[in-house]
Motif scaffolding. Sequence first.
Motif, short mmCIF file in Angstrom:
data_model
loop_
_atom_site.label_atom_id
_atom_site.label_comp_id
_atom_site.label_asym_id
_atom_site.label_seq_id
_atom_site.Cartn_x
_atom_site.Cartn_y
_atom_site.Cartn_z
N MET A 86 0.83 -1.21 0.00
CA MET A 86 0.00 0.00 0.00
C MET A 86 0.86 1.25 0.00
O MET A 86 0.59 2.22 -0.71
CB MET A 86 -0.93 -0.01 1.22
CG MET A 86 -2.05 -1.03 1.15
SD MET A 86 -3.04 -1.03 2.68
CE MET A 86 -4.37 -2.16 2.21
N LEU A 87 1.92 1.26 0.80
CA LEU A 87 2.82 2.41 0.85
C LEU A 87 3.52 2.61 -0.49
O LEU A 87 3.64 3.74 -0.99
CB LEU A 87 3.84 2.23 1.97
CG LEU A 87 3.30 2.35 3.39
CD1 LEU A 87 4.34 1.88 4.39
CD2 LEU A 87 2.88 3.78 3.69
N ALA A 88 4.00 1.52 -1.06
CA ALA A 88 4.69 1.62 -2.35
C ALA A 88 3.78 2.16 -3.44
O ALA A 88 4.20 2.94 -4.31
CB ALA A 88 5.25 0.25 -2.74
N ALA A 89 2.51 1.77 -3.39
CA ALA A 89 1.55 2.24 -4.39
C ALA A 89 1.18 3.70 -4.20
O ALA A 89 0.87 4.40 -5.16
CB ALA A 89 0.29 1.38 -4.35
N GLY A 90 1.25 4.18 -2.95
CA GLY A 90 0.78 5.52 -2.65
C GLY A 90 1.84 6.59 -2.58
O GLY A 90 1.51 7.79 -2.55
N LEU A 91 3.11 6.22 -2.53
CA LEU A 91 4.19 7.19 -2.41
C LEU A 91 4.98 7.29 -3.71
O LEU A 91 5.08 6.31 -4.46
CB LEU A 91 5.13 6.81 -1.25
CG LEU A 91 4.48 6.78 0.14
CD1 LEU A 91 5.49 6.35 1.19
CD2 LEU A 91 3.88 8.14 0.50
N ASP A 92 5.55 8.46 -3.95
CA ASP A 92 6.23 8.72 -5.22
C ASP A 92 7.73 8.47 -5.15
O ASP A 92 8.51 9.16 -5.82
CB ASP A 92 5.99 10.18 -5.65
CG ASP A 92 4.53 10.45 -5.98
OD1 ASP A 92 3.86 9.53 -6.48
OD2 ASP A 92 4.07 11.57 -5.71
N CYS A 93 8.14 7.50 -4.36
CA CYS A 93 9.55 7.16 -4.27
C CYS A 93 9.66 5.71 -3.80
O CYS A 93 8.67 5.14 -3.32
CB CYS A 93 10.28 8.10 -3.30
SG CYS A 93 9.71 7.98 -1.60
N PRO A 94 10.82 5.09 -3.94
CA PRO A 94 10.97 3.72 -3.47
C PRO A 94 10.71 3.60 -1.95
O PRO A 94 11.10 4.46 -1.17
CB PRO A 94 12.43 3.39 -3.80
CG PRO A 94 12.79 4.32 -4.90
CD PRO A 94 12.03 5.58 -4.63
#
Length: 366
Positions: free
Chosen positions: A303-311
């Motif tokens: 979920m974090l990876a999908a929602g944030l604009d960085c690795p």
Amino acid sequence: MLKGEPVRVLGAMSGTSLDGVDAAVLTTDGERILGFGESRFRPYSTEEQAILRAALGKWEGAEVAAAADLTLTAHAEALSGFEDVDLVGFHGQTVAHDPAGRGTLQLGDGAALADVLGLPVVWDFRSADVRLGGQGAPLAPFYHFALAKWIGADAPLAFLNLGGVGNLTWVDPGKDRPEAEGALLAFDTGPANAPINDLMQERRREPFDRDGALAATGQVVDGALELFLDEGYFLKVPPKSLDRNDFSLMLDLVRELGDADAAATMTAMSAAAVMQGMQFCPRPPGRVLVTGGGRQNPVMMEMLAAGLDCPVEPVEAVGLDGDMLEAQAFAFLAARVARGLPTSGPATTGVRALVGGGTISTPGGA
């Protein structure tokens, strides 16, 4: 007081997830990380967790006294037997946190622990910060700055701790010290694992959603998520901090949902809280390094990876130990206290000026 020479410090942390005591050795001069040592985890039993839960949100009384006794006993067990240790950093067990009101309460008697271990103990890290108008949390950011230097970071990055409560530290490693203007920004993002753990305990008599297995089988209910994000905390400008139970409303929002959908929705709430918090970073971080138990939840990480604009990566991606990072942080802070260096500042806790928290107790009170 130390004079700046490297020391081996044993740090301990027992967080709001109530899983147990982490203990880890760090070699440091209070400014640089010079090496990582051995570590140990002392888990809390189901019965011990019940004692600690009974004290949450309380400031005094029989439940607090019982939890304080347990805190001392468990830490004495976790911290005994380490060799060639110069100093101990003892956080204690947080049971109540109200910086704008009654203050903050971490159970555990550092003077008694010093007598048990036969070593000087630095403890009560948060009270001085709160007395000077700070939130008393988060306290790991000065250590995160040292970690950014250790891994050779050359651009802004963020450390995200997903323990019982989530907290974010934005770091500019181009600065020369953590107290420099613009070096750090830190704050609690919102709830992380604590409400999910409470859900699992209430519904399944399990301590947590291992590997996000239950959440993975459920669906996120958008209506409950939107109500959660209406909470005013997310609009509040940092620095800001939370008590473990400040978001107990999460359980009410999923009360009518089945177990799997409730777990999925609460996991999405914790991830969404982080996404909301990212808007306050001075500049977008080039990467987010995740520590704490939440990094072991694949659903949360996806979920974090999908929602944030960085690795978004666990701290193990850069050779760190996400299970022991908080314990190492209090070893680092103990060394800073012993050297008379600050442990928090306006950009990390909102305190009015740089402050070095912590009391030093020696065996026998000498």
